[in-house]
Design a protein around this motif. Structure first.
Motif, PDB file in Angstrom:
ATOM      1  N   ARG A   1      18.585  -8.689  53.484  1.00  0.00           N
ATOM      2  CA  ARG A   1      18.679  -9.356  54.618  1.00  0.00           C
ATOM      3  C   ARG A   1      19.339  -8.296  55.589  1.00  0.00           C
ATOM      4  NH1 ARG A   1      17.567 -15.029  53.754  1.00  0.00           N
ATOM      5  NH2 ARG A   1      16.514 -15.136  51.808  1.00  0.00           N
ATOM      6  N   PHE A   2      18.690  -8.318  56.917  1.00  0.00           N
ATOM      7  CA  PHE A   2      19.686  -7.481  57.778  1.00  0.00           C
ATOM      8  C   PHE A   2      19.704  -6.286  57.498  1.00  0.00           C
ATOM      9  CE2 PHE A   2      21.626 -11.842  57.694  1.00  0.00           C
ATOM     10  CZ  PHE A   2      21.167 -12.433  58.732  1.00  0.00           C
ATOM     11  N   SER A   3      18.518  -5.582  57.179  1.00  0.00           N
ATOM     12  CA  SER A   3      18.182  -4.181  56.848  1.00  0.00           C
ATOM     13  C   SER A   3      19.002  -3.394  57.696  1.00  0.00           C
ATOM     14  CB  SER A   3      17.295  -4.004  56.282  1.00  0.00           C
ATOM     15  OG  SER A   3      16.036  -4.306  57.516  1.00  0.00           O
ATOM     16  N   GLU A   4      19.072  -3.560  59.235  1.00  0.00           N
ATOM     17  CA  GLU A   4      19.412  -2.838  60.034  1.00  0.00           C
ATOM     18  C   GLU A   4      21.025  -2.291  59.936  1.00  0.00           C
ATOM     19  OE1 GLU A   4      19.266  -7.116  61.910  1.00  0.00           O
ATOM     20  OE2 GLU A   4      18.250  -5.933  60.337  1.00  0.00           O
ATOM     21  N   PHE A   5      21.742  -2.994  59.170  1.00  0.00           N
ATOM     22  CA  PHE A   5      23.090  -2.819  58.947  1.00  0.00           C
ATOM     23  C   PHE A   5      23.088  -1.884  57.449  1.00  0.00           C
ATOM     24  CE2 PHE A   5      23.376  -7.078  61.266  1.00  0.00           C
ATOM     25  CZ  PHE A   5      23.505  -6.221  62.224  1.00  0.00           C
ATOM     26  N   LYS A   6      22.088  -1.600  56.838  1.00  0.00           N
ATOM     27  CA  LYS A   6      22.185  -1.009  55.557  1.00  0.00           C
ATOM     28  C   LYS A   6      22.911   0.381  55.878  1.00  0.00           C
ATOM     29  CE  LYS A   6      19.730  -1.522  51.365  1.00  0.00           C
ATOM     30  NZ  LYS A   6      18.913  -2.324  51.136  1.00  0.00           N
ATOM     31  N   GLY A   7      23.645   0.733  54.877  1.00  0.00           N
ATOM     32  CA  GLY A   7      24.203   2.121  55.023  1.00  0.00           C
ATOM     33  C   GLY A   7      25.580   2.086  56.013  1.00  0.00           C
ATOM     34  N   ARG A   8      25.731   1.034  56.477  1.00  0.00           N
ATOM     35  CA  ARG A   8      26.993   1.163  57.456  1.00  0.00           C
ATOM     36  C   ARG A   8      28.395   0.824  56.570  1.00  0.00           C
ATOM     37  NH1 ARG A   8      25.521  -1.781  63.300  1.00  0.00           N
ATOM     38  NH2 ARG A   8      23.266  -0.925  63.445  1.00  0.00           N
ATOM     39  N   ASP A   9      29.420   1.418  56.964  1.00  0.00           N
ATOM     40  CA  ASP A   9      30.837   0.873  56.357  1.00  0.00           C
ATOM     41  C   ASP A   9      30.941  -0.360  57.186  1.00  0.00           C
ATOM     42  OD1 ASP A   9      33.195   0.517  55.707  1.00  0.00           O
ATOM     43  OD2 ASP A   9      34.006   2.243  57.055  1.00  0.00           O
ATOM     44  N   LEU A  10      31.070  -1.540  56.444  1.00  0.00           N
ATOM     45  CA  LEU A  10      31.223  -2.737  56.960  1.00  0.00           C
ATOM     46  C   LEU A  10      32.619  -3.145  57.299  1.00  0.00           C
ATOM     47  CD1 LEU A  10      28.441  -4.941  55.175  1.00  0.00           C
ATOM     48  CD2 LEU A  10      28.573  -3.904  57.529  1.00  0.00           C
ATOM     49  N   ASN A  11      33.704  -2.280  56.922  1.00  0.00           N
ATOM     50  CA  ASN A  11      35.076  -2.497  57.233  1.00  0.00           C
ATOM     51  C   ASN A  11      35.254  -1.641  58.373  1.00  0.00           C
ATOM     52  OD1 ASN A  11      37.954  -2.918  57.111  1.00  0.00           O
ATOM     53  ND2 ASN A  11      37.940  -1.604  55.388  1.00  0.00           N
ATOM     54  N   SER A  12      35.646  -2.805  59.540  1.00  0.00           N
ATOM     55  CA  SER A  12      36.118  -2.498  60.982  1.00  0.00           C
ATOM     56  C   SER A  12      37.082  -2.028  61.304  1.00  0.00           C
ATOM     57  CB  SER A  12      35.514  -3.616  61.968  1.00  0.00           C
ATOM     58  OG  SER A  12      36.489  -4.575  61.590  1.00  0.00           O
ATOM     59  N   HIS A  13      38.182  -2.469  60.102  1.00  0.00           N
ATOM     60  CA  HIS A  13      39.654  -1.994  60.394  1.00  0.00           C
ATOM     61  C   HIS A  13      40.188  -2.724  61.823  1.00  0.00           C
ATOM     62  CE1 HIS A  13      39.584   0.832  57.108  1.00  0.00           C
ATOM     63  NE2 HIS A  13      38.521   1.249  57.583  1.00  0.00           N
ATOM     64  N   TYR A  14      39.441  -3.669  62.312  1.00  0.00           N
ATOM     65  CA  TYR A  14      39.693  -4.548  63.527  1.00  0.00           C
ATOM     66  C   TYR A  14      40.400  -5.894  63.020  1.00  0.00           C
ATOM     67  CZ  TYR A  14      39.394  -6.824  68.121  1.00  0.00           C
ATOM     68  OH  TYR A  14      39.304  -7.354  69.190  1.00  0.00           O
ATOM     69  N   ILE A  15      41.664  -6.015  63.224  1.00  0.00           N
ATOM     70  CA  ILE A  15      42.228  -7.119  62.786  1.00  0.00           C
ATOM     71  C   ILE A  15      41.729  -8.518  63.180  1.00  0.00           C
ATOM     72  CG2 ILE A  15      44.333  -8.354  62.787  1.00  0.00           C
ATOM     73  CD1 ILE A  15      45.713  -5.915  62.441  1.00  0.00           C
ATOM     74  N   ASP A  16      41.169  -8.651  64.504  1.00  0.00           N
ATOM     75  CA  ASP A  16      40.794  -9.804  65.047  1.00  0.00           C
ATOM     76  C   ASP A  16      39.302  -9.928  65.021  1.00  0.00           C
ATOM     77  OD1 ASP A  16      41.524 -12.214  66.330  1.00  0.00           O
ATOM     78  OD2 ASP A  16      41.076 -11.496  68.309  1.00  0.00           O
ATOM     79  N   SER A  17      38.665  -9.208  63.976  1.00  0.00           N
ATOM     80  CA  SER A  17      37.040  -9.087  64.121  1.00  0.00           C
ATOM     81  C   SER A  17      36.611 -10.574  64.133  1.00  0.00           C
ATOM     82  CB  SER A  17      36.377  -8.565  63.212  1.00  0.00           C
ATOM     83  OG  SER A  17      36.750  -8.552  61.821  1.00  0.00           O
ATOM     84  N   THR A  18      36.905 -11.350  63.108  1.00  0.00           N
ATOM     85  CA  THR A  18      36.326 -12.448  62.914  1.00  0.00           C
ATOM     86  C   THR A  18      36.434 -13.705  64.088  1.00  0.00           C
ATOM     87  OG1 THR A  18      37.872 -13.249  61.246  1.00  0.00           O
ATOM     88  CG2 THR A  18      35.688 -12.783  60.451  1.00  0.00           C
ATOM     89  N   ASN A  19      37.813 -13.679  64.628  1.00  0.00           N
ATOM     90  CA  ASN A  19      37.971 -14.522  65.886  1.00  0.00           C
ATOM     91  C   ASN A  19      37.358 -14.037  66.958  1.00  0.00           C
ATOM     92  OD1 ASN A  19      39.969 -16.217  64.706  1.00  0.00           O
ATOM     93  ND2 ASN A  19      41.564 -14.677  64.966  1.00  0.00           N
ATOM     94  N   GLY A  20      37.171 -12.715  67.171  1.00  0.00           N
ATOM     95  CA  GLY A  20      36.171 -12.215  68.202  1.00  0.00           C
ATOM     96  C   GLY A  20      34.895 -12.577  68.099  1.00  0.00           C
TER      97      GLY A  20
END
Length: 184
Positions: free
Chosen positions: A129-148
């Motif tokens: 699913r969501f193959s457009e995101f395949k191969g990306r590092d999914l760790n944003s290191h952005y503390i407020d990501s889910t709140n955003g």
């Protein structure tokens, strides 16, 4: 069995999938996928991949799965619609939505949202699913990501159904991307 003692289930599943693989049984069930779902704690994915096998069982996903799917769907549409913009409109979005004006999904914070990363990876890498995101590092290191992302979803959800025949406008994209900023 002791409450919370799932180790025997994992060992049994591991043994069964190894036997299944060794015997080269070809019935549509992928033993590597089954092992991956069990070991990663994403057993909800078994019902997604093999809905006909789970007759009468609970098909309700953990709430966090739905949240991650909503976020990935939103970002998929944001990136798609951003990609359809003219160079001038992309430049406007980049300026107005700084530092998020590139309109790229950065993932979740690994320190605070590791479960979200695990679910997203499972959806992308194992359920295709969501193959457009395949191969990306999914760790944003952005503390407020889910709140955003939740602030973005509050804007996006009412727009979602109107996007069947329409594109996100430049103004809507800017508004969505700006919502990631921590409120003043």
């Amino acid at each position: 069995r002791l409450q919370g003692d799932w180790s025997s289930d994992v060992c049994s599943s591991d043994l069964l999938t190894e036997i299944y693989e060794h015997l080269k049984i070809k019935d549509g069930v992928d033993p590597k996928f089954v092992q991956s779902a069990i070991y990663s704690g994403n057993t909800w994915g078994l019902m997604w991949k093999y809905p006909g096998i789970f007759d009468g069982g609970s098909s309700e996903d953990p709430p966090l799965v739905g949240d991650v799917v909503d976020i990935l769907e939103m970002w998929s549409l944001i990136e798609f619609h951003h990609g359809q913009l003219s160079a001038e409109d992309k430049a406007l979005v980049k300026t107005e939505a700084t530092p998020f004006g590139d309109a790229k999904f950065r993932g979740f914070d690994g320190n605070n949202d590791g479960s979200c990363i695990g679910i997203a990876r499972f959806l992308i890498e194992h359920l295709d699913r969501f193959s457009e995101f395949k191969g990306r590092d999914l760790n944003s290191h952005y503390i407020d990501s889910t709140n955003g992302y939740n602030r973005m979803l509050a804007i996006f959800q009412p727009l979602r159904h109107s996007l069947v025949d329409n594109h996100l406008t430049v103004t809507q994209l800017i508004s969505l991307l700006q919502a990631q900023r921590y409120p003043q």
